[in-house]
Design a protein around this motif. Structure first.
Motif, PDB file in Angstrom:
ATOM      1  N   ILE A  22       0.289  -2.614   2.825  1.00 27.72           N
ATOM      2  CA  ILE A  22      -0.149  -3.753   2.017  1.00 27.72           C
ATOM      3  C   ILE A  22       0.513  -3.637   0.655  1.00 27.72           C
ATOM      4  CG2 ILE A  22      -2.337  -4.172   3.184  1.00 27.72           C
ATOM      5  CD1 ILE A  22      -3.726  -2.709   0.820  1.00 27.72           C
ATOM      6  N   ARG A  23       0.578  -4.768  -0.014  1.00 30.56           N
ATOM      7  CA  ARG A  23       1.166  -4.843  -1.353  1.00 30.56           C
ATOM      8  C   ARG A  23       0.063  -4.648  -2.389  1.00 30.56           C
ATOM      9  NH1 ARG A  23       4.850  -9.720  -3.617  1.00 30.56           N
ATOM     10  NH2 ARG A  23       6.277  -8.786  -2.120  1.00 30.56           N
ATOM     11  N   LEU A  24       0.248  -3.639  -3.250  1.00 30.26           N
ATOM     12  CA  LEU A  24      -0.659  -3.456  -4.386  1.00 30.26           C
ATOM     13  C   LEU A  24      -0.200  -4.287  -5.571  1.00 30.26           C
ATOM     14  CD1 LEU A  24      -1.504   0.359  -4.609  1.00 30.26           C
ATOM     15  CD2 LEU A  24      -2.960  -1.508  -3.852  1.00 30.26           C
ATOM     16  N   SER A  25       1.131  -4.377  -5.733  1.00 21.65           N
ATOM     17  CA  SER A  25       1.730  -5.167  -6.801  1.00 21.65           C
ATOM     18  C   SER A  25       3.164  -5.466  -6.367  1.00 21.65           C
ATOM     19  CB  SER A  25       1.713  -4.392  -8.125  1.00 21.65           C
ATOM     20  OG  SER A  25       2.641  -3.320  -8.084  1.00 21.65           O
ATOM     21  N   GLN A  26       3.917  -6.071  -7.222  1.00 20.81           N
ATOM     22  CA  GLN A  26       5.307  -6.399  -6.882  1.00 20.81           C
ATOM     23  C   GLN A  26       6.087  -5.153  -6.462  1.00 20.81           C
ATOM     24  OE1 GLN A  26       6.455  -9.464  -6.661  1.00 20.81           O
ATOM     25  NE2 GLN A  26       8.523  -8.856  -6.104  1.00 20.81           N
ATOM     26  N   ARG A  27       5.852  -4.033  -7.138  1.00 22.12           N
ATOM     27  CA  ARG A  27       6.621  -2.802  -6.883  1.00 22.12           C
ATOM     28  C   ARG A  27       5.872  -1.746  -6.083  1.00 22.12           C
ATOM     29  NH1 ARG A  27       6.943  -0.597 -12.104  1.00 22.12           N
ATOM     30  NH2 ARG A  27       7.522   1.280 -10.992  1.00 22.12           N
ATOM     31  N   HIS A  28       4.590  -1.928  -5.821  1.00 22.77           N
ATOM     32  CA  HIS A  28       3.780  -0.857  -5.255  1.00 22.77           C
ATOM     33  C   HIS A  28       3.145  -1.253  -3.916  1.00 22.77           C
ATOM     34  CE1 HIS A  28       3.812  -0.284  -9.688  1.00 22.77           C
ATOM     35  NE2 HIS A  28       4.246   0.898  -9.292  1.00 22.77           N
ATOM     36  N   ARG A  29       3.064  -0.259  -3.030  1.00 23.35           N
ATOM     37  CA  ARG A  29       2.533  -0.475  -1.686  1.00 23.35           C
ATOM     38  C   ARG A  29       1.606   0.676  -1.288  1.00 23.35           C
ATOM     39  NH1 ARG A  29       5.101  -4.262  -3.027  1.00 23.35           N
ATOM     40  NH2 ARG A  29       6.683  -5.431  -1.908  1.00 23.35           N
ATOM     41  N   VAL A  30       0.800   0.408  -0.260  1.00 23.50           N
ATOM     42  CA  VAL A  30       0.033   1.444   0.438  1.00 23.50           C
ATOM     43  C   VAL A  30       0.534   1.430   1.873  1.00 23.50           C
ATOM     44  CG1 VAL A  30      -2.232   2.243   1.187  1.00 23.50           C
ATOM     45  CG2 VAL A  30      -2.018   1.030  -0.989  1.00 23.50           C
ATOM     46  N   TYR A  31       0.992   2.587   2.359  1.00 23.34           N
ATOM     47  CA  TYR A  31       1.508   2.712   3.722  1.00 23.34           C
ATOM     48  C   TYR A  31       0.578   3.614   4.524  1.00 23.34           C
ATOM     49  CZ  TYR A  31       5.995   1.018   1.895  1.00 23.34           C
ATOM     50  OH  TYR A  31       6.990   0.277   1.315  1.00 23.34           O
ATOM     51  N   TRP A  32       0.330   3.226   5.781  1.00 23.32           N
ATOM     52  CA  TRP A  32      -0.525   4.041   6.622  1.00 23.32           C
ATOM     53  C   TRP A  32      -0.125   3.941   8.090  1.00 23.32           C
ATOM     54  CZ3 TRP A  32      -2.105  -0.644   4.727  1.00 23.32           C
ATOM     55  CH2 TRP A  32      -2.570  -1.583   5.631  1.00 23.32           C
ATOM     56  N   TYR A  33      -0.681   4.868   8.841  1.00 24.40           N
ATOM     57  CA  TYR A  33      -0.523   4.940  10.292  1.00 24.40           C
ATOM     58  C   TYR A  33      -1.845   4.512  10.910  1.00 24.40           C
ATOM     59  CZ  TYR A  33      -0.428   7.270  14.879  1.00 24.40           C
ATOM     60  OH  TYR A  33      -0.509   7.553  16.209  1.00 24.40           O
ATOM     61  N   GLU A  34      -1.782   3.639  11.896  1.00 27.41           N
ATOM     62  CA  GLU A  34      -2.991   3.230  12.611  1.00 27.41           C
ATOM     63  C   GLU A  34      -3.142   4.123  13.838  1.00 27.41           C
ATOM     64  OE1 GLU A  34      -2.667  -0.984  13.343  1.00 27.41           O
ATOM     65  OE2 GLU A  34      -2.535  -1.398  11.194  1.00 27.41           O
ATOM     66  N   ALA A  35      -4.059   5.079  13.746  1.00 29.09           N
ATOM     67  CA  ALA A  35      -4.329   6.005  14.850  1.00 29.09           C
ATOM     68  C   ALA A  35      -5.270   5.295  15.826  1.00 29.09           C
ATOM     69  CB  ALA A  35      -4.933   7.296  14.323  1.00 29.09           C
ATOM     70  N   LYS A  36      -4.700   4.675  16.823  1.00 26.37           N
ATOM     71  CA  LYS A  36      -5.488   3.832  17.729  1.00 26.37           C
ATOM     72  C   LYS A  36      -6.495   4.634  18.541  1.00 26.37           C
ATOM     73  CE  LYS A  36      -2.182   0.022  17.978  1.00 26.37           C
ATOM     74  NZ  LYS A  36      -2.190  -0.133  16.594  1.00 26.37           N
ATOM     75  N   GLN A  37      -6.115   5.805  19.017  1.00 21.62           N
ATOM     76  CA  GLN A  37      -7.032   6.617  19.807  1.00 21.62           C
ATOM     77  C   GLN A  37      -8.219   7.082  18.962  1.00 21.62           C
ATOM     78  OE1 GLN A  37      -5.198   9.930  21.776  1.00 21.62           O
ATOM     79  NE2 GLN A  37      -7.122  10.693  22.600  1.00 21.62           N
ATOM     80  N   GLU A  38      -7.947   7.472  17.716  1.00 22.15           N
ATOM     81  CA  GLU A  38      -9.000   7.960  16.825  1.00 22.15           C
ATOM     82  C   GLU A  38      -9.711   6.826  16.094  1.00 22.15           C
ATOM     83  OE1 GLU A  38      -5.855   8.992  16.886  1.00 22.15           O
ATOM     84  OE2 GLU A  38      -5.979  11.073  17.526  1.00 22.15           O
ATOM     85  N   ARG A  39      -9.158   5.606  16.193  1.00 21.03           N
ATOM     86  CA  ARG A  39      -9.717   4.433  15.503  1.00 21.03           C
ATOM     87  C   ARG A  39      -9.790   4.698  14.001  1.00 21.03           C
ATOM     88  NH1 ARG A  39      -8.481   0.720  18.302  1.00 21.03           N
ATOM     89  NH2 ARG A  39      -9.896  -0.644  17.206  1.00 21.03           N
TER      90      ARG A  39
END
Length: 195
Positions: free
Chosen positions: A165-182
């Motif tokens: 997701i975008r926090l601001s024009q220059r900043h993001r939050v990146y993550w992994y969706e662990a489907k098995q662990e939800r």
């Protein structure tokens, strides 16, 4: 000046110990869930450093969000805290609001069956720009920036941070969706990764 530096060093040391306690408590909750099917909602330990209610840095905003999160639904890796340390965002309240929205969506992901195709709509309803993947060229050229080892209950797994997701024009939050662990596993909070 020396006393101030000593105090800052002690504060950093206490925060690191506090983060270790949170990680251990998250692991206990994960193990209990795996063994007994329970979702523990552990209260914050009383011997940890309290986090200020108002964020004064992006790292503070991440810590506040981390304190509010259900550890069974979302995990902030140490790399996420490190990346948050290195940047300043203009609107910390907006960043904290978006981090809280991330936690809400992670909780819904944890509690809901299915493949998570509704996630984009959940972020859009909150006015947040979400991308479920990183382009193949970017992943090919900058794979090291988008991957890491995740200690999933003592079983290291190489994961790739596609969702962001975008926090601001220059900043993001990146993550992994662990489907098995939800669970969402957040690996980076800060500058937009290379593309």
């Amino acid at each position: 000046a020396q006393a101030r530096a000593d105090l800052a060093a002690k504060d950093d040391e206490l925060r690191e110990k506090s983060e270790e306690i949170y990680k251990l408590r998250a692991r206990v909750a994960d193990l209990d869930h795996a063994l007994n099917g329970n979702d523990l909602h552990l209260e914050a330990p009383t011997d940890t450093v309290p986090v200020a209610l108002a964020a004064t840095s992006l790292l503070d905003a991440v810590r506040i969000a981390q304190d509010e999160a259900d550890w069974a639904a979302i995990e902030f890796l140490p790399a996420a805290l490190e990346s948050a340390k290195r940047v300043q965002v203009e609107d910390l309240n907006d960043a904290l609001t978006k981090l809280r929205a991330l936690i809400d969506v992670a909780q819904d992901f944890h509690d809901s069956p299915g493949d998570g195709t509704w996630i984009k709509k959940a972020f859009e309803q909150r006015g947040i720009r979400y991308s479920p993947k990183v382009g193949p060229n970017t992943k090919g050229q900058h794979a090291d920036d988008y991957t890491c080892l995740w200690d999933n209950n003592g079983e290291p797994r190489k994961i790739s941070f596609d969702s962001h997701i975008r926090l601001s024009q220059r900043h993001r939050v990146y993550w992994y969706e662990a489907k098995q662990e939800r669970k969402f596993v957040v690996g980076h909070v800060g500058d937009h990764l290379p593309n």
